[in-house]
Design a protein around this motif. Structure first.
Motif, PDB file in Angstrom:
ATOM      1  N   ARG A 148       0.184  -0.479  -7.951  1.00 18.94           N
ATOM      2  CA  ARG A 148       1.259  -0.168  -8.904  1.00 18.94           C
ATOM      3  C   ARG A 148       2.586  -0.555  -8.270  1.00 18.94           C
ATOM      4  NH1 ARG A 148       0.688   4.696 -12.772  1.00 18.94           N
ATOM      5  NH2 ARG A 148      -0.626   3.004 -13.610  1.00 18.94           N
ATOM      6  N   LEU A 149       3.278  -1.481  -8.916  1.00 20.21           N
ATOM      7  CA  LEU A 149       4.539  -1.999  -8.394  1.00 20.21           C
ATOM      8  C   LEU A 149       5.712  -1.463  -9.202  1.00 20.21           C
ATOM      9  CD1 LEU A 149       3.666  -5.796  -8.039  1.00 20.21           C
ATOM     10  CD2 LEU A 149       3.304  -3.992  -6.364  1.00 20.21           C
ATOM     11  N   ARG A 150       6.813  -1.213  -8.490  1.00 22.41           N
ATOM     12  CA  ARG A 150       8.076  -0.931  -9.176  1.00 22.41           C
ATOM     13  C   ARG A 150       9.030  -2.084  -8.893  1.00 22.41           C
ATOM     14  NH1 ARG A 150      10.608   2.809 -11.872  1.00 22.41           N
ATOM     15  NH2 ARG A 150       8.914   4.318 -11.549  1.00 22.41           N
ATOM     16  N   THR A 151       9.506  -2.694  -9.964  1.00 23.71           N
ATOM     17  CA  THR A 151      10.457  -3.793  -9.865  1.00 23.71           C
ATOM     18  C   THR A 151      11.696  -3.452 -10.689  1.00 23.71           C
ATOM     19  OG1 THR A 151       9.618  -4.976 -11.799  1.00 23.71           O
ATOM     20  CG2 THR A 151       8.500  -5.395  -9.688  1.00 23.71           C
ATOM     21  N   ALA A 152      12.640  -4.351 -10.722  1.00 24.32           N
ATOM     22  CA  ALA A 152      13.856  -4.125 -11.514  1.00 24.32           C
ATOM     23  C   ALA A 152      13.545  -3.975 -12.989  1.00 24.32           C
ATOM     24  CB  ALA A 152      14.839  -5.283 -11.288  1.00 24.32           C
ATOM     25  N   GLU A 153      12.411  -4.535 -13.415  1.00 22.33           N
ATOM     26  CA  GLU A 153      12.034  -4.453 -14.827  1.00 22.33           C
ATOM     27  C   GLU A 153      11.216  -3.212 -15.152  1.00 22.33           C
ATOM     28  OE1 GLU A 153      11.547  -7.330 -12.968  1.00 22.33           O
ATOM     29  OE2 GLU A 153      13.462  -8.084 -13.734  1.00 22.33           O
ATOM     30  N   GLY A 154      10.844  -2.434 -14.162  1.00 17.61           N
ATOM     31  CA  GLY A 154      10.033  -1.239 -14.379  1.00 17.61           C
ATOM     32  C   GLY A 154       8.766  -1.272 -13.549  1.00 17.61           C
ATOM     33  N   THR A 155       7.716  -0.597 -14.001  1.00 17.06           N
ATOM     34  CA  THR A 155       6.470  -0.546 -13.248  1.00 17.06           C
ATOM     35  C   THR A 155       5.416  -1.438 -13.898  1.00 17.06           C
ATOM     36  OG1 THR A 155       5.692   1.384 -14.482  1.00 17.06           O
ATOM     37  CG2 THR A 155       6.901   1.797 -12.432  1.00 17.06           C
ATOM     38  N   THR A 156       4.556  -1.958 -13.061  1.00 15.84           N
ATOM     39  CA  THR A 156       3.451  -2.793 -13.539  1.00 15.84           C
ATOM     40  C   THR A 156       2.296  -2.670 -12.571  1.00 15.84           C
ATOM     41  OG1 THR A 156       2.832  -5.024 -14.246  1.00 15.84           O
ATOM     42  CG2 THR A 156       4.239  -4.850 -12.315  1.00 15.84           C
ATOM     43  N   ASP A 157       1.078  -2.873 -13.058  1.00 19.42           N
ATOM     44  CA  ASP A 157      -0.118  -2.835 -12.214  1.00 19.42           C
ATOM     45  C   ASP A 157      -0.644  -4.250 -12.012  1.00 19.42           C
ATOM     46  OD1 ASP A 157       0.132  -0.120 -12.226  1.00 19.42           O
ATOM     47  OD2 ASP A 157      -1.599   0.280 -13.510  1.00 19.42           O
ATOM     48  N   VAL A 158      -0.996  -4.575 -10.776  1.00 22.56           N
ATOM     49  CA  VAL A 158      -1.595  -5.869 -10.461  1.00 22.56           C
ATOM     50  C   VAL A 158      -2.893  -5.625  -9.700  1.00 22.56           C
ATOM     51  CG1 VAL A 158       0.635  -7.049 -10.387  1.00 22.56           C
ATOM     52  CG2 VAL A 158      -0.337  -6.105  -8.282  1.00 22.56           C
ATOM     53  N   MET A 159      -3.809  -6.584  -9.752  1.00 21.17           N
ATOM     54  CA  MET A 159      -5.101  -6.429  -9.102  1.00 21.17           C
ATOM     55  C   MET A 159      -5.220  -7.361  -7.904  1.00 21.17           C
ATOM     56  SD  MET A 159      -7.855  -5.741 -12.156  1.00 21.17           S
ATOM     57  CE  MET A 159      -7.616  -7.327 -12.952  1.00 21.17           C
ATOM     58  N   ALA A 160      -6.052  -6.951  -6.946  1.00 19.50           N
ATOM     59  CA  ALA A 160      -6.255  -7.728  -5.736  1.00 19.50           C
ATOM     60  C   ALA A 160      -7.685  -7.579  -5.258  1.00 19.50           C
ATOM     61  CB  ALA A 160      -5.289  -7.273  -4.640  1.00 19.50           C
ATOM     62  N   ARG A 161      -8.144  -8.586  -4.527  1.00 22.27           N
ATOM     63  CA  ARG A 161      -9.490  -8.548  -3.955  1.00 22.27           C
ATOM     64  C   ARG A 161      -9.545  -7.628  -2.738  1.00 22.27           C
ATOM     65  NH1 ARG A 161     -11.605 -13.287   0.040  1.00 22.27           N
ATOM     66  NH2 ARG A 161     -13.066 -11.959   1.177  1.00 22.27           N
ATOM     67  N   ALA A 162      -8.487  -7.638  -1.921  1.00 21.67           N
ATOM     68  CA  ALA A 162      -8.392  -6.822  -0.708  1.00 21.67           C
ATOM     69  C   ALA A 162      -6.930  -6.489  -0.503  1.00 21.67           C
ATOM     70  CB  ALA A 162      -8.967  -7.569   0.495  1.00 21.67           C
ATOM     71  N   VAL A 163      -6.650  -5.506   0.375  1.00 19.33           N
ATOM     72  CA  VAL A 163      -5.279  -5.075   0.624  1.00 19.33           C
ATOM     73  C   VAL A 163      -5.071  -4.928   2.125  1.00 19.33           C
ATOM     74  CG1 VAL A 163      -3.555  -3.259   0.285  1.00 19.33           C
ATOM     75  CG2 VAL A 163      -5.119  -3.859  -1.585  1.00 19.33           C
ATOM     76  N   ILE A 164      -3.962  -5.499   2.620  1.00 15.89           N
ATOM     77  CA  ILE A 164      -3.526  -5.312   4.002  1.00 15.89           C
ATOM     78  C   ILE A 164      -2.149  -4.674   3.947  1.00 15.89           C
ATOM     79  CG2 ILE A 164      -3.087  -6.396   6.235  1.00 15.89           C
ATOM     80  CD1 ILE A 164      -4.760  -8.787   5.304  1.00 15.89           C
ATOM     81  N   ASP A 165      -2.047  -3.439   4.378  1.00 14.66           N
ATOM     82  CA  ASP A 165      -0.788  -2.684   4.322  1.00 14.66           C
ATOM     83  C   ASP A 165      -0.059  -2.836   5.653  1.00 14.66           C
ATOM     84  OD1 ASP A 165       1.296  -0.912   4.143  1.00 14.66           O
ATOM     85  OD2 ASP A 165       0.088   0.827   3.560  1.00 14.66           O
ATOM     86  N   THR A 166       1.011  -3.637   5.656  1.00 14.09           N
ATOM     87  CA  THR A 166       1.839  -3.822   6.843  1.00 14.09           C
ATOM     88  C   THR A 166       3.250  -3.301   6.589  1.00 14.09           C
ATOM     89  OG1 THR A 166       2.657  -6.039   6.256  1.00 14.09           O
ATOM     90  CG2 THR A 166       0.517  -5.922   7.366  1.00 14.09           C
ATOM     91  N   SER A 167       3.362  -2.251   5.779  1.00 18.62           N
ATOM     92  CA  SER A 167       4.676  -1.773   5.329  1.00 18.62           C
ATOM     93  C   SER A 167       5.459  -1.035   6.394  1.00 18.62           C
ATOM     94  CB  SER A 167       4.519  -0.891   4.086  1.00 18.62           C
ATOM     95  OG  SER A 167       3.667   0.216   4.340  1.00 18.62           O
ATOM     96  N   GLY A 168       4.854  -0.777   7.560  1.00 15.25           N
ATOM     97  CA  GLY A 168       5.606  -0.200   8.669  1.00 15.25           C
ATOM     98  C   GLY A 168       5.881   1.283   8.536  1.00 15.25           C
ATOM     99  N   THR A 169       6.765   1.766   9.410  1.00 17.07           N
ATOM    100  CA  THR A 169       7.066   3.199   9.455  1.00 17.07           C
ATOM    101  C   THR A 169       8.562   3.494   9.544  1.00 17.07           C
ATOM    102  OG1 THR A 169       6.859   3.233  11.878  1.00 17.07           O
ATOM    103  CG2 THR A 169       4.879   3.740  10.601  1.00 17.07           C
TER     104      THR A 169
END
Length: 432
Positions: A148-169
């Motif tokens: 679930r993404l939040r952008t300037a236009e609002g929220t939207t859902d996108v799909m993915a095969r796999a996820v790598i979370d490198t968002s840090g701390t």
């Protein structure tokens, strides 16, 4: 009467076929992950909450890294850059955070391979599986991920095969209180996070003020040196340094550090204490921080006795912890103490390991109960501050190999790190 089946059982459709691998965060490790995935011919999309690459690094961009360029450039990223005529900086030079972005991350983001897969201003607010919360198991591995993404236009859902979370701390600092709980009440601009730009951008915030730096690591040391220099120009500036332990022997140990800049840093900050330019408040367990008529009252116990100090502004250099709120529907296997993947936690325990003594590790140590989901980079280290960029680059190389089906390469991890003194908290990694 017998029945004959004329239609054979239909094989399960691969609902993830053709979907990209989603990388969360366009910092150094996120871009390295994308580079390795692209080299292996895998579709990828990178979601970055900021307006440019390295947005979190830019917050401490004025700070010079401990690690020279040869330790902060990923191999796959370098190959992509050199294919477009990029010339690497001096391998032994020490970049600032701003230079890391301007001379490396931004050129990398402009390469033909990466420019088309970066999505700026796209904050990932939640990750799940299509049609499955964390309680459902049947068919889970075959279900696409939903971000679930939040952008300037609002929220939207996108799909993915796999996820790598490198968002840090770096957007999730640890508490000033020894209990780990948040201070009561809103402290407003009286508290700043690690590595403020004391000499330039944030100068007015500290000049002529009583400043308390809390934390025993290298971000604290960097800030203390900058504040001492400011006090030379603005003599009414008062600088205090609160640490939980009896002293800061770990910083002193940096004299034998292979990262020479770190060794000099430890010696410099102890020299400031000895000269009386910085007041060190050792063995201080902070129980409460709240606004008062005198500014900010910081109270607790010093060597077991009640103690309090009044200051104008506090620099929180106590380190960071991962924000896992967006992963509430993902099955994570985390160590109960460090908040790192369970197999990784004993390898990075800061009570045992420095940055340079962390063993090479990859997908085998980073795997969670959630198939094809990975934490990488600083976030994979949880609350441990023993992270080097080289370690993160090897993590994502191994993950990319696994996602490409090359299990042998994924498990052949090899990494030569600089020998370092005991690593303590800094800008979120030992590279800064």
């Amino acid at each position: 009467m017998s029945l004959t089946l004329t239609v054979p059982p239909r094989p399960e459709v691969d609902r993830r076929a053709g979907l990209p691998i989603a990388v969360i965060g366009a910092g150094p490790v996120g871009l390295a992950a994308a580079s390795h995935l692209i080299e292996r011919g895998l579709p990828v999309v990178v979601f970055e909450a900021g307006d440019t690459v390295g947005a979190a690094v830019r917050e401490w961009g004025h700070t010079r890294l401990f690690s020279p360029w040869r330790y902060v450039v990923d191999s796959a990223a370098q190959r992509l850059l050199e294919a477009e005529g990029w010339t690497a900086p001096d391998a032994e030079g020490l970049p600032t955070g701003d230079e890391l972005i301007d001379l490396y991350l931004q050129p990398l983001a402009r390469t033909a391979a990466l420019a088309s897969v970066l999505r700026y201003g796209a904050r990932v607010e939640a990750v799940s599986r299509q049609g499955m919360d964390r309680t459902r198991s049947v068919g889970r591995a075959a279900a696409p991920f939903v971000l679930r993404l939040r952008t300037a236009e609002g929220t939207t859902d996108v799909m993915a095969r796999a996820v790598i979370d490198t968002s840090g701390t770096t957007n999730s600092p640890r508490s000033l209180l020894s209990s780990g709980l948040a201070p009561e009440g809103d402290l407003g601009d009286r508290v700043t996070t690690a590595l403020p730009d004391v000499g330039r951008r944030d100068r007015a915030r500290f000049a002529g003020r009583r400043v308390l730096v809390v934390g025993a690591g290298h971000s604290a040391a960097n800030t203390l040196i900058a504040l001492a220099a400011l006090a030379e120009e603005e003599p009414t500036t008062r600088v205090s340094w609160a640490v939980r332990n009896e002293g800061t022997a770990r910083l002193a140990a940096d004299a034998a550090d292979d990262l020479a800049a770190r060794g000099r840093l430890g010696a410099a900050v102890h020299g400031l204490v000895t000269a009386g330019r910085v007041e060190q408040i050792a063995s201080f367990e902070i129980d409460d921080v709240r606004l008062s008529d005198a500014g900010v009252r910081v109270s607790g116990r010093r060597a077991g006795e009640a103690f309090a100090v009044a200051v104008d502004v506090i620099v929180n250099a106590t380190g960071f912890r991962p924000d896992l709120s967006m992963l509430a529907e993902i099955r994570l296997g985390l160590d109960e103490i460090v908040e790192a993947p369970r197999a990784l936690a004993p390898l990075i325990d800061p009570n045992v390991h420095s940055c340079g003594s962390v063993p090479p590790h990859g997908v085998a140590e980073l795997t969670h109960p959630e198939p094809d989901f990975y934490l990488a980079g600083m976030k994979s280290y949880g609350r441990a501050p023993t992270f080097l960029l080289l370690t993160g680059y090897e993590q994502v190389r191994s993950i990319a190999a696994e996602l490409a089906g090359d299990r042998v390469a994924a498990r052949q991890v090899d990494l030569v790190l600089p020998e370092t003194g005991v690593c303590t908290t800094d800008a979120g990694s030992c590279c800064a």
